[in-house]
Design a protein around this motif. Structure first.
Motif, PDB file in Angstrom:
ATOM      1  N   LEU A 189       0.872  -1.248   0.033  1.00  0.00           N
ATOM      2  CA  LEU A 189      -0.083  -0.016   0.073  1.00  0.00           C
ATOM      3  C   LEU A 189       0.733   1.279   0.086  1.00  0.00           C
ATOM      4  N   LEU A 190       1.969   1.194   0.523  1.00  0.00           N
ATOM      5  CA  LEU A 190       2.712   2.466   0.757  1.00  0.00           C
ATOM      6  C   LEU A 190       3.750   2.582  -0.617  1.00  0.00           C
ATOM      7  N   THR A 191       4.001   1.407  -1.134  1.00  0.00           N
ATOM      8  CA  THR A 191       4.964   1.661  -2.371  1.00  0.00           C
ATOM      9  C   THR A 191       4.461   1.290  -3.654  1.00  0.00           C
ATOM     10  N   PHE A 192       3.436   0.688  -3.743  1.00  0.00           N
ATOM     11  CA  PHE A 192       2.500   0.174  -4.658  1.00  0.00           C
ATOM     12  C   PHE A 192       3.244  -0.641  -5.898  1.00  0.00           C
ATOM     13  N   TRP A 193       4.374  -1.395  -5.401  1.00  0.00           N
ATOM     14  CA  TRP A 193       5.088  -2.334  -6.204  1.00  0.00           C
ATOM     15  C   TRP A 193       5.929  -3.259  -5.492  1.00  0.00           C
ATOM     16  N   PHE A 194       6.490  -4.141  -6.157  1.00  0.00           N
ATOM     17  CA  PHE A 194       7.334  -5.267  -5.494  1.00  0.00           C
ATOM     18  C   PHE A 194       6.729  -6.019  -4.324  1.00  0.00           C
ATOM     19  N   PHE A 195       6.389  -5.224  -3.328  1.00  0.00           N
ATOM     20  CA  PHE A 195       5.919  -6.077  -2.089  1.00  0.00           C
ATOM     21  C   PHE A 195       4.622  -6.811  -2.147  1.00  0.00           C
ATOM     22  N   TRP A 196       3.927  -6.623  -3.264  1.00  0.00           N
ATOM     23  CA  TRP A 196       2.525  -7.488  -3.515  1.00  0.00           C
ATOM     24  C   TRP A 196       3.323  -8.729  -3.550  1.00  0.00           C
ATOM     25  N   ILE A 197       4.579  -9.164  -4.051  1.00  0.00           N
ATOM     26  CA  ILE A 197       4.997 -10.536  -4.047  1.00  0.00           C
ATOM     27  C   ILE A 197       5.096 -11.098  -2.792  1.00  0.00           C
ATOM     28  N   ILE A 198       5.415 -10.241  -1.887  1.00  0.00           N
ATOM     29  CA  ILE A 198       5.684 -10.697  -0.206  1.00  0.00           C
ATOM     30  C   ILE A 198       4.224 -11.317   0.200  1.00  0.00           C
ATOM     31  N   ALA A 199       3.272 -10.340   0.019  1.00  0.00           N
ATOM     32  CA  ALA A 199       2.104 -10.679   0.419  1.00  0.00           C
ATOM     33  C   ALA A 199       1.366 -11.785  -0.371  1.00  0.00           C
ATOM     34  N   MET A 200       1.621 -12.028  -1.424  1.00  0.00           N
ATOM     35  CA  MET A 200       1.183 -13.331  -2.177  1.00  0.00           C
ATOM     36  C   MET A 200       1.713 -14.518  -1.531  1.00  0.00           C
ATOM     37  N   VAL A 201       3.141 -14.521  -1.243  1.00  0.00           N
ATOM     38  CA  VAL A 201       3.818 -15.509  -0.569  1.00  0.00           C
ATOM     39  C   VAL A 201       3.340 -15.752   0.631  1.00  0.00           C
ATOM     40  N   GLY A 202       3.230 -14.632   1.298  1.00  0.00           N
ATOM     41  CA  GLY A 202       2.462 -14.972   2.571  1.00  0.00           C
ATOM     42  C   GLY A 202       1.175 -15.693   2.581  1.00  0.00           C
ATOM     43  N   THR A 203       0.194 -15.087   1.494  1.00  0.00           N
ATOM     44  CA  THR A 203      -1.100 -16.014   1.335  1.00  0.00           C
ATOM     45  C   THR A 203      -0.897 -17.267   1.178  1.00  0.00           C
ATOM     46  N   ILE A 204       0.015 -17.600   0.253  1.00  0.00           N
ATOM     47  CA  ILE A 204       0.129 -19.077  -0.205  1.00  0.00           C
ATOM     48  C   ILE A 204       0.538 -19.829   0.938  1.00  0.00           C
ATOM     49  N   LEU A 205       1.772 -19.252   1.911  1.00  0.00           N
ATOM     50  CA  LEU A 205       2.218 -20.077   2.962  1.00  0.00           C
ATOM     51  C   LEU A 205       1.092 -20.169   4.161  1.00  0.00           C
ATOM     52  N   ALA A 206       0.237 -18.942   4.145  1.00  0.00           N
ATOM     53  CA  ALA A 206      -0.868 -19.264   5.043  1.00  0.00           C
ATOM     54  C   ALA A 206      -2.050 -20.003   4.776  1.00  0.00           C
ATOM     55  N   LEU A 207      -2.205 -20.459   3.508  1.00  0.00           N
ATOM     56  CA  LEU A 207      -2.946 -21.379   2.927  1.00  0.00           C
ATOM     57  C   LEU A 207      -2.730 -22.735   3.229  1.00  0.00           C
ATOM     58  N   THR A 208      -1.377 -22.757   2.823  1.00  0.00           N
ATOM     59  CA  THR A 208      -0.853 -24.359   2.954  1.00  0.00           C
ATOM     60  C   THR A 208      -0.615 -24.636   4.327  1.00  0.00           C
ATOM     61  N   PHE A 209      -0.066 -23.889   5.463  1.00  0.00           N
ATOM     62  CA  PHE A 209      -0.241 -24.291   6.870  1.00  0.00           C
ATOM     63  C   PHE A 209      -1.623 -24.314   7.298  1.00  0.00           C
ATOM     64  N   GLY A 210      -2.582 -23.570   6.960  1.00  0.00           N
ATOM     65  CA  GLY A 210      -3.928 -23.878   7.289  1.00  0.00           C
ATOM     66  C   GLY A 210      -4.537 -25.282   6.867  1.00  0.00           C
ATOM     67  N   ILE A 211      -4.122 -25.750   5.848  1.00  0.00           N
ATOM     68  CA  ILE A 211      -4.677 -26.673   5.075  1.00  0.00           C
ATOM     69  C   ILE A 211      -3.989 -28.131   5.730  1.00  0.00           C
ATOM     70  N   LEU A 212      -2.723 -27.761   5.854  1.00  0.00           N
ATOM     71  CA  LEU A 212      -2.016 -28.841   6.840  1.00  0.00           C
ATOM     72  C   LEU A 212      -2.427 -29.349   8.204  1.00  0.00           C
ATOM     73  N   TYR A 213      -2.742 -27.797   8.803  1.00  0.00           N
ATOM     74  CA  TYR A 213      -3.291 -27.903  10.107  1.00  0.00           C
ATOM     75  C   TYR A 213      -4.510 -28.829  10.271  1.00  0.00           C
ATOM     76  N   LEU A 214      -5.342 -28.485   9.266  1.00  0.00           N
ATOM     77  CA  LEU A 214      -6.848 -29.108   9.368  1.00  0.00           C
ATOM     78  C   LEU A 214      -6.685 -30.612   9.069  1.00  0.00           C
ATOM     79  N   VAL A 215      -5.548 -30.937   8.239  1.00  0.00           N
ATOM     80  CA  VAL A 215      -5.254 -32.467   8.169  1.00  0.00           C
ATOM     81  C   VAL A 215      -4.918 -33.051   9.291  1.00  0.00           C
ATOM     82  N   PHE A 216      -3.672 -32.561   9.744  1.00  0.00           N
ATOM     83  CA  PHE A 216      -2.903 -33.264  11.042  1.00  0.00           C
ATOM     84  C   PHE A 216      -3.666 -33.194  12.228  1.00  0.00           C
ATOM     85  N   ARG A 217      -4.606 -32.078  12.365  1.00  0.00           N
ATOM     86  CA  ARG A 217      -5.367 -32.186  13.683  1.00  0.00           C
ATOM     87  C   ARG A 217      -6.497 -33.432  13.574  1.00  0.00           C
ATOM     88  N   LYS A 218      -6.722 -34.001  12.587  1.00  0.00           N
ATOM     89  CA  LYS A 218      -7.376 -35.210  12.576  1.00  0.00           C
ATOM     90  C   LYS A 218      -6.925 -36.378  12.471  1.00  0.00           C
TER      91      LYS A 218
END
Length: 176
Positions: free
Chosen positions: A48-77
């Motif tokens: 939001l502050l720079t309007f470039w490049f850091f969207w990649i960091i946000a996307m990587v974080g989103t992918i990691l969050a989704l991956t860890f979230g799905i793994l957590y749901l599987v492993f807790r079962k």
């Protein structure tokens, strides 16, 4: 499935020993999920502050969050239920087994209290060196040697109690 183990529709209701072990790594997944959400937040703020490049960091974080979230749901079962009954030793590995595996007393040649040959391993695994493993990261368990020569290790958080019930039932089978 081989002749040393057969499936039965449900776990035995007339058991001498029952143990249900659940995956214990929930805290790790929550920490990893928190880190991923933090990466999303940092990436979003810089984006939001720079309007470039850091969207990649946000996307990587989103992918990691989704991956860890799905793994957590599987492993807790994940859970492993071990039952010692007059029929033998039954192992049910949820959510992957629909029916428990039965290792009948008549098919077992030898059983011993043993240390886990692959410490820190989770799951139902087979390797040429160790045979079949049913473990939830346990340090101890029961090592079965079937009459066919197949080796099976069943991990337990209560290995001593598990072993004493096995010896009791083996003695009853020998007498009969």
């Amino acid at each position: 499935m081989n002749s040393s183990s057969t499936s039965t529709p449900t776990l035995s209701t007339q058991s001498g020993f029952t143990e249900t072990q659940a995956f214990g790594g929930h805290k790790i997944f929550k920490i990893l999920l928190g880190i991923a959400v933090g990466i999303i937040a940092i990436g979003a703020v810089f984006w939001l502050l720079t309007f470039w490049f850091f969207w990649i960091i946000a996307m990587v974080g989103t992918i990691l969050a989704l991956t860890f979230g799905i793994l957590y749901l599987v492993f807790r079962k994940l859970s492993m239920t071990t039952v010692v009954s007059k029929n033998g030793i039954e192992v049910l590995w949820k959510p992957f087994h629909k029916t428990p595996e039965l290792f009948a007393w008549n098919d077992i040649d030898n059983l011993n209290l043993a240390l886990n040959p692959r410490p820190g391993v989770y799951g139902n695994k087979w390797t040429p060196n160790t045979g079949q493993l049913y473990v939830m990261g346990n340090k101890e368990g029961i090592q079965l040697v079937m009459k066919t020569g197949k080796r099976i290790f069943i991990g337990s958080g209560k290995a001593g109690e598990f072993f004493s019930y096995c010896k009791k039932y083996v003695a009853q089978v020998m007498i009969a």
